[in-house]
Design an enzyme around this catalytic site. Structure first.
Site, mmCIF file in Angstrom:
data_model
loop_
_atom_site.group_PDB
_atom_site.id
_atom_site.type_symbol
_atom_site.label_atom_id
_atom_site.label_comp_id
_atom_site.label_asym_id
_atom_site.label_seq_id
_atom_site.Cartn_x
_atom_site.Cartn_y
_atom_site.Cartn_z
ATOM 1 N N ARG A 223 -6.322 -4.122 7.497
ATOM 2 C CA ARG A 223 -6.624 -5.450 6.986
ATOM 3 C C ARG A 223 -7.292 -5.299 5.622
ATOM 4 O O ARG A 223 -8.053 -4.352 5.399
ATOM 5 C CB ARG A 223 -7.567 -6.207 7.945
ATOM 6 C CG ARG A 223 -6.914 -6.667 9.243
ATOM 7 C CD ARG A 223 -5.916 -7.784 9.023
ATOM 8 N NE ARG A 223 -5.341 -8.304 10.256
ATOM 9 C CZ ARG A 223 -4.160 -7.919 10.774
ATOM 10 N NH1 ARG A 223 -3.435 -7.012 10.166
ATOM 11 N NH2 ARG A 223 -3.711 -8.468 11.894
ATOM 12 N N HIS A 271 2.317 -6.662 3.029
ATOM 13 C CA HIS A 271 1.983 -6.699 4.464
ATOM 14 C C HIS A 271 3.251 -6.512 5.317
ATOM 15 O O HIS A 271 3.621 -7.399 6.095
ATOM 16 C CB HIS A 271 1.279 -8.015 4.828
ATOM 17 C CG HIS A 271 0.510 -7.922 6.119
ATOM 18 N ND1 HIS A 271 -0.696 -8.512 6.314
ATOM 19 C CD2 HIS A 271 0.783 -7.285 7.285
ATOM 20 C CE1 HIS A 271 -1.136 -8.271 7.542
ATOM 21 N NE2 HIS A 271 -0.242 -7.516 8.148
#
Ligand code: NAP
Ligand code: GLV
Length: 311
Positions: A223, A271
């Site tokens: 993250r 991502h």
């Protein structure tokens, strides 16, 4: 059995059809405010209103591995309605591909060769010693362990760090805060595969990154909030860090003009290191819903989130 689907940023129709096909006796519906009470929920980043209304849930299934956004919400009592995350579902092999690619690209200097070739230059670089590139993986869970085994297959020295002590063949394992400094001190390529929790937020900051071997390389596939962006940039500028491959960011999509986009030593991907695979995920979630519905104990399911730990 009634299933509510509430996933933002996800095309609902194929999921609804897939879940319906996998659970033919169930009613599977896209949630909207005021919808009927469901027994099970399939979610990604749902609004708080979803849980405020859905008061009869017996299980909440997250269509991702990370639950950092979900655990910030007021959730149903976990003893009645466990939160269950994806347990691999085809992600670990993708993550192994991504991280091995990034480590090997850096170690073999393929980025520099690409630049030479773009200038039509036929140049050789001195081969580097694999023993000079120990790879350290923070997080030895479902994804981290698979990644560590894949890297060991390429004969990199591999180190791993987790919360509880572990044994992984071919991997030097460290655990807990007490083991963090020793883990960092002999790591040259740092891979982050931790869940985002209050304990791990900003874990890659000046004080920790400075402990890595000089010329370290950072790969963040967990993250964005695990990394302090400015500290990375400053340590690249000082030469302590050679560069980074980043798949995740504090703000996504990465805002226009962010210095990471155009930095010559930072590789950005959107991502995408380990995508949720719809068919695999539906099969896994449907199997678990059927098991819970038959009365299987919550503890028998893989991927049940411990809300106290936050992952
Ligand atoms: P997991 O199986 O829960 O593994 C988490 C690992 O982190 C475990 O080894 C755990 O230690 C360790 N850990 C947690 N808190 C820690 C702490 N405070 N100190 C040290 N170690 C700690 O999770 P996973 O399925 O491997 O997924 C990991 C993360 O990857 C997800 O949470 C998500 O954020 C990220 N992810 C990213 C993508 C992407 O496309 N970029 C895709 C999927 C997942 P223990 O083993 O001792 O519990
Ligand atoms: C993706 O980032 C996931 O957590 O599955």
């Amino acid at each position: 059995m009634h299933i509510a689907f509430c996933c933002t940023d996800t095309k609902a129709e194929p999921w609804l059809q897939g879940l319906q096909a996998a659970l033919p006796g169930a009613t599977v519906q896209l949630w909207s405010p005021g919808a009927a009470l469901a027994d099970y929920a399939v979610v990604w980043a749902p609004p708080q209103a979803f849980f405020d209304e859905q008061t009869a849930l017996r299980g909440v299934f997250n269509i991702g591995a990370g639950v950092d956004a979900l655990v910030k919400l007021r959730l149903p009592d976990a003893t009645q309605a466990p939160v269950v995350r994806l347990d691999d579902a085809g992600m670990s092999v993708q993550m192994a591909e991504y991280v091995c690619h990034a480590v090997i690209r850096h170690f073999r200097e393929f980025d520099a060769y690409e630049a030479d070739v773009a200038r039509q230059e036929w140049s050789y670089r001195k081969p580097r010693r694999r023993s000079d590139f120990p790879v350290g993986i923070m997080g030895l869970g479902v994804l981290g362990e698979r990644v560590s085994r894949a890297l060991a297959q390429f004969d990199f020295p591999v180190r791993g760090w987790s919360r509880s002590a572990k044994t992984v063949p071919g991997v030097q394992c460290f655990s807990g805060l007490a083991g963090l400094n020793d883990f960092l001190a002999a790591t040259r390529v740092l891979v982050c595969l931790l869940p985002l929790t209050p304990d791990t937020e900003s874990i890659m900051r000046k004080e920790t990154l400075e402990r890595l071997l000089p010329g370290a390389y950072i790969i963040n596939v967990a993250r964005g909030a695990h990394l302090v962006d400015d500290d990375l940039m400053a340590l690249i500028d000082s030469g302590h860090i050679a560069g980074a491959t980043l798949d995740v960011f504090r703000v996504e999509p990465l805002p226009a003009g962010h210095p990471f986009w155009a930095h010559s030593k930072i590789t950005v991907t959107p991502h995408t290191s380990a995508r949720t695979l719809r068919d695999e995920s539906i099969a896994q979630i449907a199997g678990k819903i059927q098991a819970l519905h038959r009365g299987a104990p919550i503890a028998s399911l893989a991927g049940v989130v411990d809300l106290k730990k936050g992952y």
